[in-house]
Scaffold this motif. Structure first.
Motif: not given
Length: 595
Positions: A27, A29, A58-59, A61-64, A67, A101, A104
């Motif tokens: 990911r 940014d 926002a969804e 942004e929380r990806l790592r 996932f 998702v 996770a």
């Protein structure tokens, strides 16, 4: 759940909508825009999430990493200057319009990077993560494609895909059997098959005519890079054939395999070499023809030498004295030579004599070696002439029992070829033919089958074979590829008298033969057809094709060098109830192995 694999999305889908599933590879940014590299078994695809959709952004942004997600979006061409030519999907990207998702992920214990420095133990413990790596994905797909090509080739030629038993009877095939206790027959055991050898012969006796199987086999033996306790072989048997029929068909199959999977054209026909020639020239029955180094016999030149290290083996019918010429090897340092001396010691060699050729035209005066003083001028001149030694060369000598010399110089030849960059590019297949029937086992003091006990001898005179086992030749053949044996087979014995005589030569009594092979000897009495076959090591074959260093790289769930499965913890304990049902009681052993 998805419309396309990631690697399938290309320029033909621009302005269209796709839904893809996979794992977050990376990911990034960039200036308020989130880029996701999504990975599945077919490749990588770049997803883009803009901030104008706050909930979607926002969804994202929380990806790592790792996932597991599902994404829908519109395919568009990448802006100028952002195209990635190294990526199959590098000209396009997907502008995300929906994101889910699916699961996770915690931070993975190993990274999805081949250069992550993680040891083999962690890779095997978390094999399901290791399998996500693009390298492993390619290997598994190549393995699947290989079996698909082989099945198609054999199906089209009238072969029947038939299964043989997994629970069978222990038979001596050169390695220990894995034993399975029988609950219904207390105190007795099944064995897992080391190969389907006897059953495929019985299929020929049953009139199946052409059989094949992608067979699982099991051997409880010490492991190496190209060995596993359980492995897969492509097993083939045919009736009413001779060696030429089997070699021609299987050579065509391997040629078709390389053409289909690697787009490589192998030579037609494959070269053939007698076993004796392979041993004489290369010290090995699986020579790597990409390496242009050869062994040269000099026993006749040093038979009268004062140097007993040479003259002893030279005058021993079971000895050998040979030279390995290394062009340009004179540049090797003393430390390198000492390292090679240690290396051949692993194969039983007690040393590694050498001669450096500084000036070939100067004769003895142009050579440097502590052994020269023990050799006559005639011997030195003969060695130089026979080896075609030139300025700057190095001559390595092997003198011992023939087996030790062959093993040591044969291995040294391969090691030098790789160390000195003398391995030619490409594929070098070779049929090794004209094998001896038996070899003498010094440790056991008996004859052993060079292939296996069911290989047919040349000729039908069983009595002659028994009178001079060391002179008997067999109808065996091996396929070698770049120095690795990938397949071996033979014409089988179809006469019960010949089979019984072979057992006798091998020291298998009539009682033992009846106990272990009685069903085979009986079957041979009822019109057994002439038949033969071959088995290819699928794991080895795919390993070579993939350019991998170990068959563990092309097996989904391999075991360690000690036959341990780090993923599941196998082998494990059996509970007391199971042991009671099997009539088994375990003895406690001390740390030193005593009971």
């Amino acid at each position: 759940m998805r419309s396309h694999y990631c690697g399938e999305v290309d320029g033909n889908l621009i302005d269209g909508e796709v839904t893809v599933c996979g794992w977050v590879h990376r990911r990034r940014d960039h200036g308020g825009v989130i880029f996701i590299d999504l990975r599945d078994r077919e490749g990588l695809l770049q997803l883009v999430f803009d901030p104008d959709r706050a909930d979607l952004f926002a969804e994202a942004e929380r990806l790592r990493p790792e996932f597991c997600i599902r994404a829908t979006g519109r395919v568009r061409r990448r802006p100028d200057g952002t195209i990635n030519p190294k990526l199959a999907t590098g000209q396009i990207e997907v502008l995300g319009t929906d994101l889910t998702v699916l699961n996770a992920s915690e931070t993975p214990p190993i990274q999805l990077d081949d250069a992550d420095g993680v040891g083999d133990e962690a890779r095997l413990r978390y094999r399901y993560i290791e399998l996500r790596k693009p390298r492993m994905q390619r290997h598994m797909q190549m393995r699947a494609q290989t079996t698909r090509v082989l099945r198609r080739y054999l199906d089209e030629r009238g072969f029947l895909d038939l299964e043989t038993p997994i629970l069978t009877k222990a038979t001596p095939e050169g390695a220990r059997d894995y034993l399975v206790p029988s609950r219904t027959h207390p105190g007795q055991f099944f064995a897992l098959p080391q190969s389907p050898q006897l059953f495929k012969q019985l299929l020929m006796m049953g009139g199946m005519d052409r059989y094949y199987q992608i067979a699982r086999c099991f051997r409880d033996e010490d492991l190496r890079a190209d060995r596993q306790p359980e492995f897969t072989q492509v097993d083939i048997e045919m009736s009413f054939v001779d060696e030429a029929d089997i070699i021609d068909l299987n050579e065509g199959m391997i040629r078709e395999l390389f053409r289909s999977v690697l787009d490589e054209e192998l030579p037609e026909p494959f070269p053939r070499m007698a076993y004796a020639e392979a041993i004489r020239r290369f010290g090995s029955d699986k020579p790597d023809l990409r390496i242009d180094l050869e062994l040269v016999d000099i026993a006749d030149l040093v038979a009268d030498a004062e140097f007993k290290v040479f003259s002893g083996p030279a005058n021993d019918a079971g000895g050998r004295v040979a030279v390995l010429r290394v062009p340009g090897g004179g540049a090797l340092t003393r430390k390198q030579i000492d390292d090679y001396t240690d290396f051949v010691g692993r194969y039983g060699a007690r040393g590694l004599a050498y001669v450096k050729v500084n000036d070939a035209a100067a004769g003895r005066d142009g050579l440097a070696s502590p052994i020269l003083k023990f050799l006559s001028d005639e011997a030195v001149a003969g060695i130089m002439s026979r080896t075609d030694a030139a300025d700057g060369d190095l001559l390595f000598f092997g003198a011992d029992k023939a087996g030790v010399v062959n093993d040591a110089l044969g291995a040294l030849r391969v090691r030098l070829g790789h160390d000195l960059d003398r391995v030619a590019a490409g594929w070098k297949p070779l049929w090794v033919v004209d094998w001896p029937m038996f070899e003498w086992d010094d440790r056991e003091k008996r004859w052993a089958a060079l292939h296996h006990p069911f290989t047919a001898p040349v000729g039908d005179d069983a009595a002659t074979m028994a009178e001079a086992p060391g002179e008997a030749m067999s109808r065996a053949y091996d396929l070698v590829l770049n120095g690795t044996e990938v397949g071996g087979g033979s014409i089988r014995i179809h006469n019960p008298e010949v089979q019984s005589r072979v057992f006798e030569v091998l020291g298998i009594s009539a009682e033992e033969a009846e106990e272990k092979f009685g069903f085979l000897l009986e079957a041979l009495k009822y019109g057994a057809p002439p038949h033969g076959g071959i088995a290819f090591g699928l794991d080895r074959l795919v390993m070579l094709m993939a350019g991998a260093d170990s068959i563990r790289e092309v097996i989904a769930f391999p075991k360690t060098q000690t036959a341990t499965d780090l993923l599941t913890g196998a082998p494990g304990d059996a509970d007391a109830r199971q042991l009671r049902e099997l009539g088994i009681r375990l003895r406690q052993t001390g740390g030193d192995g005593t009971s």
